[in-house]
Design an enzyme around this catalytic site. Structure first.
Site, PDB file in Angstrom:
ATOM      1  N   SER A   1       0.787  -1.233   0.000  1.00 18.65           N
ATOM      2  CA  SER A   1       0.000   0.000   0.000  1.00 18.65           C
ATOM      3  C   SER A   1       0.819   1.283   0.000  1.00 18.65           C
ATOM      4  O   SER A   1       0.250   2.371  -0.088  1.00 18.65           O
ATOM      5  CB  SER A   1      -0.961   0.011   1.186  1.00 18.65           C
ATOM      6  OG  SER A   1      -2.023  -0.894   0.950  1.00 18.65           O
TER       7      SER A   1
ATOM      8  N   TYR B   1     -10.288   2.392   6.073  1.00 14.20           N
ATOM      9  CA  TYR B   1      -9.250   2.109   5.084  1.00 14.20           C
ATOM     10  C   TYR B   1      -9.785   1.152   4.029  1.00 14.20           C
ATOM     11  O   TYR B   1     -10.306   0.082   4.345  1.00 14.20           O
ATOM     12  CB  TYR B   1      -8.034   1.507   5.777  1.00 14.20           C
ATOM     13  CG  TYR B   1      -6.830   1.354   4.883  1.00 14.20           C
ATOM     14  CD1 TYR B   1      -5.943   2.401   4.721  1.00 14.20           C
ATOM     15  CD2 TYR B   1      -6.591   0.169   4.212  1.00 14.20           C
ATOM     16  CE1 TYR B   1      -4.829   2.270   3.903  1.00 14.20           C
ATOM     17  CE2 TYR B   1      -5.485   0.026   3.400  1.00 14.20           C
ATOM     18  CZ  TYR B   1      -4.607   1.078   3.242  1.00 14.20           C
ATOM     19  OH  TYR B   1      -3.518   0.941   2.428  1.00 14.20           O
ATOM     20  N   SER B   2      -9.646   1.527   2.762  1.00 11.31           N
ATOM     21  CA  SER B   2     -10.207   0.714   1.692  1.00 11.31           C
ATOM     22  C   SER B   2      -9.323   0.731   0.455  1.00 11.31           C
ATOM     23  O   SER B   2      -9.064   1.796  -0.124  1.00 11.31           O
ATOM     24  CB  SER B   2     -11.605   1.212   1.318  1.00 11.31           C
ATOM     25  OG  SER B   2     -12.135   0.469   0.249  1.00 11.31           O
ATOM     26  N   ASN B   3      -8.882  -0.452   0.041  1.00 11.90           N
ATOM     27  CA  ASN B   3      -8.142  -0.568  -1.207  1.00 11.90           C
ATOM     28  C   ASN B   3      -9.003  -0.216  -2.414  1.00 11.90           C
ATOM     29  O   ASN B   3      -8.487   0.204  -3.447  1.00 11.90           O
ATOM     30  CB  ASN B   3      -7.609  -1.998  -1.359  1.00 11.90           C
ATOM     31  CG  ASN B   3      -6.505  -2.323  -0.383  1.00 11.90           C
ATOM     32  OD1 ASN B   3      -5.410  -1.791  -0.474  1.00 11.90           O
ATOM     33  ND2 ASN B   3      -6.800  -3.168   0.582  1.00 11.90           N
TER      34      ASN B   3
ATOM     35  N   GLY C   1       2.793  -0.695   3.931  1.00 17.25           N
ATOM     36  CA  GLY C   1       2.187  -1.570   2.941  1.00 17.25           C
ATOM     37  C   GLY C   1       2.383  -3.026   3.285  1.00 17.25           C
ATOM     38  O   GLY C   1       3.418  -3.405   3.840  1.00 17.25           O
TER      39      GLY C   1
END
Length: 407
Positions: free
Chosen positions: A92, A188-190, A347
């Site tokens: 990330s 939190y979101s990809n 990440g």
């Protein structure tokens, strides 16, 4: 509380914890005989002795030659001899690069932070007219995190070798209800960064991979930094995760049986290096080295990549939670540590965990790469990992390492 922050940030982004013990290899001295070596090296070796398969640390305090350290567990040397310049999946941390691309387009008046998703990707995201580019960047969109979809998760751990496209990842996310109304909370979101990748491609007519090279990697001379094809593993340091027997008891209740990382057996671990990374893309699919990442961070925080107005936007933060001192900006986080405030990101992807932090002016940097994700929160390994993070950041800032960091 500040030292706790460094570990809880990563804890929110991984699935399970596991206690593992390894032996230090490739060292000038073992962790049991470190009295003559510098304190930071001692913390690295303690981390590996506690159970981390491998660790790379790079610290630049702005006043001389950077410190580069690489240590690994003895059992990992059959696969790869770890070196400070090795390529690593940075997960990330990719979000900071994608956010930089977006803000460059904002500076050029090609994208606006107030633009809706619907404007750029009509019909792809339910309620997309209420979700803005800014919300995607600072994780306030409410979009379900696609990594938590069981089909995507199965691919993430390598049990399913399917190659996912960005639009398929988005479809996996939006089949789930949103977590909250757009702009109302932080989660939190990809998914938001996959949407941003698609917006950037629509706005420019170029792929995200090409834009990273054209706008960031080539201008900065980052010869080992790129958005990786899913099966590109030739130059990577190896990554590892616990095997099925060790991970199963620690997965959350309700997890489907048999959910474990795929890969060649390495005792209590499996080698996850060859798991395809197609579930990551603009949310976490980049590869870099510690030295390249430091150069990127210096350029970003010193204003080389963004005009002042857009850098200020990147550093405009929202709270990550009521009891968390850290705050999230636009692809860049403000992190509180025992030795001071730093900026950066972290990440995680199968077999690889990374942290990169810098000072507000970009003059000092630190990178910590660890060749596993799971197991870092078990007391012994977690304590060693947290102590190393604190020691490295304090060394970067030129401040004494707190005595409570020792263990």
């Amino acid at each position: 509380m500040a030292a706790y922050t460094l570990s809880t940030r990563r804890c929110r982004r991984i699935i399970a914890t596991l206690a593992l013990v390894g032996l230090v290899a490739g060292c000038s001295a073992t962790a049991s005989a470190t009295t003559s070596i510098d304190p930071l090296t001692r913390f690295v070796e303690q981390d590996v002795t506690a159970g981390a398969p491998g660790v790379i640390v790079r610290v630049d305090n702005g006043g001389g030659r950077p410190i580069d350290i690489a240590r690994q567990a003895a059992w990992t040397t059959r696969d790869h001899r770890l070196a400070p310049g090795d390529q690593f999946r940075i997960g990330s941390n990719t979000k900071t690069v994608v956010a930089t691309l977006v803000l460059q387009l904002v500076a050029q008046h090609r994208v606006d932070l107030a633009d809706s998703v619907e404007k750029w990707l009509p019909g792809l995201v339910p309620n997309g007219s209420a979700i803005t580019v800014r919300m995607l960047l600072n994780h306030t969109s409410g979009l379900f995190n696609y990594v938590n979809d069981i089909d995507v998760l199965t691919a993430f751990i390598g049990q399913d070798t399917r190659q996912w496209t960005p639009r398929e990842l988005l479809a996996a996310a939006v089949k789930h209800d949103p977590l909250f109304a757009p702009g109302q909370e932080y989660s939190y979101s990809n998914t938001g960064y996959v949407v941003l990748g698609l917006i950037v491609e629509r706005a420019t007519g170029h792929s995200v991979a090409d834009l990273i090279q054209q706008r960031i990697a080539k201008p900065l001379g980052l010869t080992n930094t790129y958005l990786a094809p899913p099966d590109d593993v030739a130059e990577l340091a190896h990554g590892y995760e616990p095997d099925a027997a060790h991970i199963a008891p620690l997965l959350p209740p309700g997890t489907p049986p048999g959910l474990a990382f795929a890969g060649p057996d390495r005792g209590d671990f499996v080698d996850t290096t060859e798991i395809n990374d197609s579930t990551e893309w603009a949310a976490g699919g980049m590869v870099s080295t510690a030295a390249d990442w430091a150069r990127f961070q210096k350029a970003l925080l010193s204003g080389r990549l963004l005009p002042p107005a857009q850098l200020r936007e990147m550093e405009t933060t929202v709270a990550e939670g009521p009891s968390i001192p850290d705050t999230a900006g636009l692809g860049l986080d403000r992190v509180v540590t025992p030795c001071g405030v730093v900026w950066g990101h972290d990440g995680q992807t199968a077999g690889y965990s990374s942290e990169g932090y810098t000072t507000g002016d970009g003059s000092r940097t630190v990178a910590i790469f660890t060749s596993t994700v799971f197991g870092l929160k078990v007391p012994k390994v977690g304590a060693a990992d947290k102590a190393l993070q604190t020691a490295a950041i304090c060394t970067m800032l030129g401040k004494p390492i707190p005595t409570t960091t020792s263990h």
